[in-house]
Write a protein that holds these residues in place. Structure first.
Motif, PDB file in Angstrom:
ATOM      1  N   SER A  53     -29.067  31.462 -97.721  1.00 19.93           N
ATOM      2  CA  SER A  53     -29.464  30.757 -98.632  1.00 19.93           C
ATOM      3  C   SER A  53     -29.261  28.968 -98.241  1.00 19.93           C
ATOM      4  O   SER A  53     -28.291  28.783 -97.679  1.00 19.93           O
ATOM      5  N   PRO A  54     -30.141  28.113 -98.620  1.00 21.21           N
ATOM      6  CA  PRO A  54     -29.672  26.711 -98.601  1.00 21.21           C
ATOM      7  C   PRO A  54     -28.162  26.458 -99.095  1.00 21.21           C
ATOM      8  O   PRO A  54     -27.507  25.740 -98.473  1.00 21.21           O
ATOM      9  N   ARG A  55     -27.801  27.116-100.170  1.00 25.82           N
ATOM     10  CA  ARG A  55     -26.475  26.750-100.772  1.00 25.82           C
ATOM     11  C   ARG A  55     -25.414  27.251 -99.784  1.00 25.82           C
ATOM     12  O   ARG A  55     -24.437  26.803 -99.458  1.00 25.82           O
ATOM     13  N   GLU A  56     -25.673  28.452 -99.193  1.00 27.02           N
ATOM     14  CA  GLU A  56     -24.797  29.194 -98.478  1.00 27.02           C
ATOM     15  C   GLU A  56     -24.587  28.332 -97.323  1.00 27.02           C
ATOM     16  O   GLU A  56     -23.641  28.226 -96.575  1.00 27.02           O
ATOM     17  N   VAL A  57     -25.734  27.978 -96.370  1.00 28.44           N
ATOM     18  CA  VAL A  57     -25.827  27.237 -95.198  1.00 28.44           C
ATOM     19  C   VAL A  57     -25.157  25.825 -95.432  1.00 28.44           C
ATOM     20  O   VAL A  57     -24.139  25.521 -94.654  1.00 28.44           O
ATOM     21  N   GLY A  58     -25.124  25.180 -96.648  1.00 28.05           N
ATOM     22  CA  GLY A  58     -24.662  24.089 -96.919  1.00 28.05           C
ATOM     23  C   GLY A  58     -23.297  23.995 -97.144  1.00 28.05           C
ATOM     24  O   GLY A  58     -22.525  23.130 -96.768  1.00 28.05           O
ATOM     25  N   ASP A  63     -14.982  21.707 -92.020  1.00 26.44           N
ATOM     26  CA  ASP A  63     -14.171  20.430 -92.241  1.00 26.44           C
ATOM     27  C   ASP A  63     -13.057  20.960 -93.325  1.00 26.44           C
ATOM     28  O   ASP A  63     -13.195  20.883 -94.482  1.00 26.44           O
ATOM     29  N   PRO A  64     -11.609  21.374 -92.934  1.00 22.38           N
ATOM     30  CA  PRO A  64     -10.979  21.909 -93.550  1.00 22.38           C
ATOM     31  C   PRO A  64     -10.362  20.702 -94.595  1.00 22.38           C
ATOM     32  O   PRO A  64     -10.113  21.198 -95.792  1.00 22.38           O
ATOM     33  N   SER A  65     -10.476  19.432 -94.180  1.00 20.56           N
ATOM     34  CA  SER A  65      -9.998  18.669 -95.155  1.00 20.56           C
ATOM     35  C   SER A  65     -10.913  18.437 -96.314  1.00 20.56           C
ATOM     36  O   SER A  65     -10.508  17.940 -97.502  1.00 20.56           O
ATOM     37  N   ALA A  66     -12.224  19.032 -96.509  1.00 23.52           N
ATOM     38  CA  ALA A  66     -13.104  19.082 -97.758  1.00 23.52           C
ATOM     39  C   ALA A  66     -13.053  20.520 -98.003  1.00 23.52           C
ATOM     40  O   ALA A  66     -13.909  20.916 -98.883  1.00 23.52           O
ATOM     41  N   GLY A  67     -12.188  21.519 -97.748  1.00 28.57           N
ATOM     42  CA  GLY A  67     -12.273  22.684 -98.171  1.00 28.57           C
ATOM     43  C   GLY A  67     -13.212  23.577 -97.350  1.00 28.57           C
ATOM     44  O   GLY A  67     -13.577  24.565 -98.041  1.00 28.57           O
ATOM     45  N   LEU A  68     -13.826  23.281 -96.453  1.00 24.96           N
ATOM     46  CA  LEU A  68     -14.986  23.892 -95.857  1.00 24.96           C
ATOM     47  C   LEU A  68     -14.384  24.761 -94.464  1.00 24.96           C
ATOM     48  O   LEU A  68     -13.918  24.046 -93.654  1.00 24.96           O
ATOM     49  N   GLU A 421     -20.795  15.306 -95.443  1.00 25.78           N
ATOM     50  CA  GLU A 421     -22.159  14.646 -95.597  1.00 25.78           C
ATOM     51  C   GLU A 421     -23.448  15.599 -95.263  1.00 25.78           C
ATOM     52  O   GLU A 421     -24.263  15.737 -96.329  1.00 25.78           O
ATOM     53  N   ILE A 422     -23.124  16.528 -94.223  1.00 21.26           N
ATOM     54  CA  ILE A 422     -24.159  17.572 -93.961  1.00 21.26           C
ATOM     55  C   ILE A 422     -24.344  18.479 -95.057  1.00 21.26           C
ATOM     56  O   ILE A 422     -25.293  18.877 -95.196  1.00 21.26           O
ATOM     57  N   SER A 423     -22.776  18.784 -95.441  1.00 25.13           N
ATOM     58  CA  SER A 423     -22.930  19.920 -96.585  1.00 25.13           C
ATOM     59  C   SER A 423     -23.734  19.274 -97.882  1.00 25.13           C
ATOM     60  O   SER A 423     -24.728  20.119 -98.344  1.00 25.13           O
ATOM     61  N   LEU A 425     -26.039  17.215 -97.868  1.00 22.61           N
ATOM     62  CA  LEU A 425     -27.771  16.990 -97.504  1.00 22.61           C
ATOM     63  C   LEU A 425     -28.280  18.357 -97.318  1.00 22.61           C
ATOM     64  O   LEU A 425     -29.395  18.517 -98.022  1.00 22.61           O
ATOM     65  N   VAL A 426     -27.681  19.622 -96.806  1.00 24.14           N
ATOM     66  CA  VAL A 426     -28.248  20.763 -96.820  1.00 24.14           C
ATOM     67  C   VAL A 426     -28.333  21.304 -98.135  1.00 24.14           C
ATOM     68  O   VAL A 426     -29.241  22.115 -98.683  1.00 24.14           O
ATOM     69  N   GLY A 427     -27.445  21.179 -98.911  1.00 24.20           N
ATOM     70  CA  GLY A 427     -27.034  21.903 -99.981  1.00 24.20           C
ATOM     71  C   GLY A 427     -28.061  21.404-100.982  1.00 24.20           C
ATOM     72  O   GLY A 427     -28.544  22.284-101.974  1.00 24.20           O
ATOM     73  N   SER A 428     -28.517  20.308-100.918  1.00 24.05           N
ATOM     74  CA  SER A 428     -29.531  19.787-102.063  1.00 24.05           C
ATOM     75  C   SER A 428     -30.997  20.049-101.648  1.00 24.05           C
ATOM     76  O   SER A 428     -31.618  19.958-102.098  1.00 24.05           O
ATOM     77  N   GLY A 429     -31.133  21.039-100.325  1.00 27.81           N
ATOM     78  CA  GLY A 429     -32.272  21.220-100.049  1.00 27.81           C
ATOM     79  C   GLY A 429     -33.179  20.020 -99.193  1.00 27.81           C
ATOM     80  O   GLY A 429     -34.219  20.244 -99.246  1.00 27.81           O
ATOM     81  N   SER A 430     -32.440  18.910 -98.962  1.00 28.88           N
ATOM     82  CA  SER A 430     -33.025  17.898 -98.321  1.00 28.88           C
ATOM     83  C   SER A 430     -33.687  18.106 -96.894  1.00 28.88           C
ATOM     84  O   SER A 430     -34.553  17.377 -96.559  1.00 28.88           O
ATOM     85  N   LEU A 431     -32.958  18.943 -96.015  1.00 29.46           N
ATOM     86  CA  LEU A 431     -33.341  19.143 -94.727  1.00 29.46           C
ATOM     87  C   LEU A 431     -34.707  20.025 -94.669  1.00 29.46           C
ATOM     88  O   LEU A 431     -34.629  21.304 -95.078  1.00 29.46           O
ATOM     89  N   SER A 432     -35.831  19.377 -94.640  1.00 25.84           N
ATOM     90  CA  SER A 432     -37.152  20.267 -94.666  1.00 25.84           C
ATOM     91  C   SER A 432     -37.924  19.946 -93.488  1.00 25.84           C
ATOM     92  O   SER A 432     -37.824  18.721 -92.843  1.00 25.84           O
TER      93      SER A 432
END
Length: 796
Positions: A53-58, A63-68, A421-423, A425-432
C-alpha cells in the motif's frame, strides 16, 4: 565513541553485507568449512512481507535517525540521486532479475577518460566465465518463456521486440533469476508451487514452501510476495545457512581495524526496528575475524573504508575514486496527445523482459560508448501510481517537488539521507503518474569521487557533463522507440537539471593492477592488507555496461576461490563460533565428502505465558488463567551431522514461526538456534536450549529463550523433562551464547509437546547425504546415550 558492550567473539570469516557479493562469498566459505558470520543491517523479508500500500511503501525506507528501518534507501548527492536496498538479500530484493554478462570487449585496458586518466579492468571475460556459469546455475537463470502459452501475451515484450526489429537493432530475452516453472525441465505455468530445495530456506520451511512461479504481477522492484524471484535469501544465503553460516539481521558494521596479532576487529550495532536514533550512538558488539569481506554495497563499503582509513594504514589515494552510475537513465513512453491509452500494459509481466544492445566504439560496428535499453514495468495494483488522466501534470508536479527540493539545498551541503522527505511524499500519495518506463544503462564515465563531510556522511562528486555524449545517444535511441511505437517520449523531470537516478552505483574501492592505481588486487584482496577483501560493486573500476548484478556475483565467486586457495591450513571450522565447554566426543570426524550429511525434523510446542513475569512456572499459571497462549512450529536443521555430534555446543538451526495472539499473531522466526544436550551444572544434567528471534506485531524485536532441563532422577521423568520447555520473552535480540543479564523481560511461561505432536515429530525426521545410515545411527546413539547418562544410574 561508545565502547563495545561485550568482548569480541572470533570467527574465521566475517562478511559485511548480504547482497550479490556477500551472499556468494558467505556460501562458498561456509561450504568449505570456515566459521562464517554475515552481518546484514536490514530485516529479513519472506514472501508475503513486502510493502504494497502507499502507506507501507512510504514507511519502507531506510533512515534509522527517523525510525525508518525499511528496504529502500534514497541517496541525494550534489548532482545525482540514487536508490539502494537494505534487507536480507541486498539488492536482489528490488532488482529486476536480469543476469547479463559484461561484454568481452568492454573489459577495457587503459581506455582514456574525458576528464583525464584511464579506465582499466585488471580482469577479463575469460577470468570470469567459469564463475558466471556457477552463479547462473545457482540462481536458475532462464530467459522469459515468451513462446509458452502461459507467458506469450505480454504486450510490452512483443512490442519492444517488434520495434527493435523495425529499427534494425540487436535484441535478446536476457536470462532472468525468476522461476517460471517449478523446477528445471518442467513445463512453465502461472502460480505453480516451487519445491523446497535440498538446502532448505532461510525463512523457514513454511515460507520456503509458499513460493510460487511468476504470475506476471510486475512487482519485482518492490519485492516479490509470490517468492517467484530467485533472490539471494532463497538461494545463496539459504545454502550458506545450511552449511553453518550465522546470518545476523539488523546488524550494521561501523568500525573496522587491523588487530595487533593479525586479523581484523569489527564493531557493529543492533538496530531497534522503528525506534529513531543515530546508528553511531547505539551500543556496540565486536567480532574478531581472520578474513574480513566487505560487501556492504558501493556506498556502504566506501563509507566503511573512508571512515576507518586511520585504522587501516596505507589504503592509498585511489580510495573513493572511479565512481560511476553504470550509465543509468530512466525515461518514459506516454499516451499520445489525443488521450489514447498506451497499449503496452507495463503492469503485466516481469519488470524487464527484453534487452536491446547498442554497440560500443570498441565493437567493429559501434561509435561512442555502448549501452543497453530495456523495457520497464510497475505493479498493476498500485492505482495510486498509475492513473488514466493528467499523466503529464502529475509527473510535472513531481518535477516541481524535486526542483523545489534542489533549490532549498543550493546554499548548503546536500544530504545523502532523504528517507524522511520521500516517506512523507509517498505516504501522502503524491507520487502518481502513468507511463511505460524505458531503462538505459551502459558505459558512462567513471570519474566520480567519494568523501566524508564534517558530520561523517558520505558525499559524492559526479556530474553528467563528462558523459553528456553518452546520455545524448541513449536518449536518441529511446526517442526512436517512442516514434516507432507511436507513443510520446518523455524525459525524467530531473533531467531538466542534468541529474540522473542511479540504481547501479559502482566504484569507490576499485580493483587494479598495482597498488598505486587502485584499492584491491585483481582477486579482491586490499593491497598490503592480507585478509581484507572487497566483494561488491565498490571494486568495479568502471561501469559494467550491462546490468551489473551477475558480474558482481561472479567477481565474488572468483574472490572466494582465491581466499580458499590461500587461507592458512589451520583456518578450518574445528571449533564453534562462540565459546563452549570442551568436547565430550573424541571420535574423529569421517573423511569429508562433496556435501555434508543433513538431519531435519519438525517440532511443535504449545503452552501459556504471562506478561511482566520472570518465573516461567508462575507465568504458565497466570497465562493459563488468562488464556494467553503461545506456540511455535520449528524446523530444526543439522547441516552436518558428524560435525554437530563432535562439537560441544551441538548447535542446529531453528526456522519457522511463533503464534501468540497477544503479540500480534503469527510471527516468523528471523533467526533461531537449538542446542541439544549441552553439559549442565552437574555431570548428570543436560540442557536442550532454544533461542528464537522474531518481531512482534507492532514492530518490536523479541527474543524467546528457553531451556528443557534434563536432570538426574527417576526414569519416569524422561518424558516430562524432554517435553517441557521453560521460556522467557525478552525485549530486543540476544546473540547466541550470551547471558540474559539485564535484558528487559516481556514475560515468561512454559511450553509442552503433546504426545500426538511428538509422534508427528518422529515421522518428520529425515537424514540425507553421504553416510546417511551411519549418521542416523550415531545421532540415535548420542541421543539415547545422553539419556542413559542422566537417568541410567537410577535405573541401574
Amino acid at each position: 565513541m561508545s565502547t563495545p558492550t561485550r568482548g569480541p567473539e572470533h570467527v574465521d570469516a566475517l562478511v559485511i553485507g548480504s547482497g550479490f557479493g556477500g551472499s556468494v562469498v558467505a556460501y562458498r566459505l561456509a561450504e568449505a568449512g570456515l566459521r562464517t558470520i554475515v552481518l546484514e543491517r536490514g530485516r529479513a523479508y519472506p514472501p508475503g512481507s513486502f510493502p504494497r500500500s502507499p502507506r507501507e511503501v512510504g514507511h519502507a525506507l531506510w533512515d534509522p535517525s527517523a525510525g525508518l528501518h525499511g528496504m529502500f534507501q534514497m541517496w541525494r548527492f550534489g548532482h545525482f540521486d540514487s536508490l539502494t536496498s537494505s534487507g536480507l538479500g541486498g539488492g536482489s530484493l528490488i532488482y529486476a532479475n536480469v543476469l547479463l554478462r559484461k561484454d568481452e570487449k568492454w573489459f577495457v585496458q587503459d581506455d582514456p577518460l574525458p576528464s583525464g586518466g584511464y579506465e582499466t579492468w585488471p580482469v577479463t571475460r575469460a577470468d570470469l566465465d567459469e564463475h558466471y556459469d556457477r552463479v547462473e546455475q545457482m540462481l536458475a537463470a532462464t530467459p522469459y518463456p515468451l513462446r509458452d502459452p502461459a507467458y506469450a501475451q505480454t504486450a510490452k515484450t512483443n512490442q519492444m521486440i517488434a520495434a527493435a526489429e523495425k529499427l534494425g537493432l540487436d535484441w535478446e530475452l536476457p536470462p532472468l533469476a525468476v522461476s517460471f516453472a517449478p523446477s528445471k525441465g518442467e513445463e512453465p505455468g502461472l502460480g505453480l508451487p516451487i519445491p523446497l530445495p535440498e538446502y532448505g530456506n532461510i525463512h523457514g520451511s513454511l515460507y520456503g514452501s509458499a513460493r510460487r512461479t511468476c504470475r506476471l504481477l510486475g512487482e519485482c522492484d518492490l519485492g516479490c510476495n509470490e517468492g517467484a524471484k530467485n533472490s539471494l535469501d532463497h538461494t545463496y544465503l539459504s545454502a550458506a545457512v545450511s552449511h553453518g553460516a550465522d546470518v545476523r539481521t539488523l546488524s550494521e558494521a561501523t568500525t573496522i581495524r587491523a588487530a595487533e596479532h593479525g586479523g581484523y576487529l569489527v564493531e557493529y550495532v543492533q538496530h531497534e526496528p522503528d525506534q529513531p536514533g543515530r546508528t553511531l550512538d547505539l551500543p556496540r558488539c565486536s567480532i574478531h575475524c581472520d578474513h574480513l569481506v566487505l560487501a556492504a554495497g558501493t556506498y556502504g563499503t566506501s563509507w566503511l573504508l573512508l571512515r576507518n582509513r586511520h585504522h587501516l594504514r596505507g589504503l592509498g589515494t585511489a580510495l573513493g575514486t572511479r565512481f560511476s552510475g553504470n550509465g543509468d537513465l530512466l525515461t518514459f513512453l506516454l499516451p499520445t496527445l489525443d488521450g489514447r491509452r498506451l497499449e503496452l500494459d507495463a503492469a503485466h509481466g516481469p519488470v524487464i523482459t527484453v534487452a536491446v544492445r547498442m554497440p560500443d566504439r570498441l565493437d567493429t560496428e559501434g561509435a561512442g560508448r555502448g549501452y543497453y535499453i530495456e523495457d520497464g514495468g510497475y505493479p498493476g495494483f498500485v492505482d495510486w501510481m498509475m492513473e488514466d488522466t493528467d499523466v503529464v501534470g502529475r509527473i510535472f508536479r513531481l518535477g516541481e517537488f524535486l526542483a523545489r527540493w534542489a533549490a532549498e539545498r543550493l546554499t548548503r551541503q546536500p544530504s545523502s539521507h532523504v528517507g524522511r522527505e520521500i516517506s512523507r511524499l509517498v505516504g501522502s500519495g503524491s507520487l502518481s503518474g502513468g507511463a511505460l518506463p524505458l531503462l538505459g544503462m551502459g558505459r558512462d564515465t567513471p570519474d566520480g569521487t567519494f568523501l566524508l563531510d564534517k558530520s561523517g556522511l558520505l558525499q559524492a562528486t559526479w556530474r553528467t557533463d563528462t558523459s553528456y555524449d553518452y546520455f545524448a545517444a541513449v536518449r536518441r535511441t529511446m526517442r526512436c522507440f517512442a516514434d516507432t511505437l507511436g507513443t510520446r517520449y518523455f524525459d525524467n523531470p530531473i533531467w531538466f537539471f542534468r541529474r540522473v537516478i542511479s540504481v547501479h552505483p559502482l566504484g569507490g574501492a576499485p580493483m587494479s593492477r598495482t597498488k598505486e592505481e587502485g584499492v584491491c588486487d585483481p582477486h579482491g584482496q586490499v593491497w598490503d592488507h592480507p585478509g581484507l577483501w572487497i566483494a561488491d560493486g565498490a571494486a568495479m573500476p568502471g561501469p559494467v555496461g550491462a546490468n551489473p548484478s551477475l558480474t558482481i556475483a561472479a567477481w565474488a565467486d572468483r574472490l572466494a576461490t582465491r581466499l580458499l586457495e590461500h587461507r592458512p591450513a589451520e583456518t578450518r571450522r574445528t571449533q564453534p563460533a562462540t565459546p563452549s565447554r570442551p568436547a565430550q566426543r573424541a571420535e574423529p570426524l569421517p573423511k569429508p565428502h562433496g556435501k555434508p550429511t543433513r538431519l531435519t525434523f519438525t517440532e511443535e510446542m504449545k503452552g501459556f505465558f504471562a506478561f511482566d513475569e520472570a518465573d516461567p512456572l508462575t507465568g504458565e499459571r497466570l497465562g493459563r488463567a488468562a488464556q494467553r497462549r503461545l506456540m511455535f512450529h520449528l524446523t530444526i536443521t543439522v547441516s552436518d551431522v558428524f560435525r554437530f555430534l563432535a562439537e560441544p555446543s551441538h548447535t542446529a538451526l531453528a526456522q519457522g514461526w511463533l503464534d501468540a495472539p497477544s503479540l500480534g499473531g503469527r510471527l516468523p522466526v528471523s533467526q533461531g538456534w537449538f542446542n541439544l544436550f549441552t553439559q549442565g551444572e552437574t555431570p548428570t544434567t543436560r540442557h536442550l536450549s532454544y533461542l528464537l528471534h522474531t518481531v512482534s506485531g507492532n514492530g518490536e524485536p523479541v527474543a524467546l529463550t528457553g531451556r528443557k532441563e534434563v536432570h538426574h532422577g527417576s526414569g519416569v521423568e524422561v518424558w516430562p523433562d524432554t517435553s517441557t520447555l521453560f521460556f522467557r520473552l525478552l525485549h530486543g535480540q540476544l546473540p547466541p551464547d550470551t547471558p540474559e543479564g539485564d535484558t528487559p523481560i516481556i514475560g515468561a511461561g512454559v511450553l509442552h509437546i503433546l504426545k500426538p505432536d511428538f509422534v508427528r515429530e518422529l515421522v518428520t525426521l529425515r537424514v540425507s547425504g553421504p553416510d546417511a545410515r551411519r549418521a542416523a545411527c550415531d545421532f540415535g546413539r548420542f541421543f539415547l546415550g545422553n539419556l542413559w547418562e542422566v537417568y541410567g544410574h537410577h535405573l541401574s
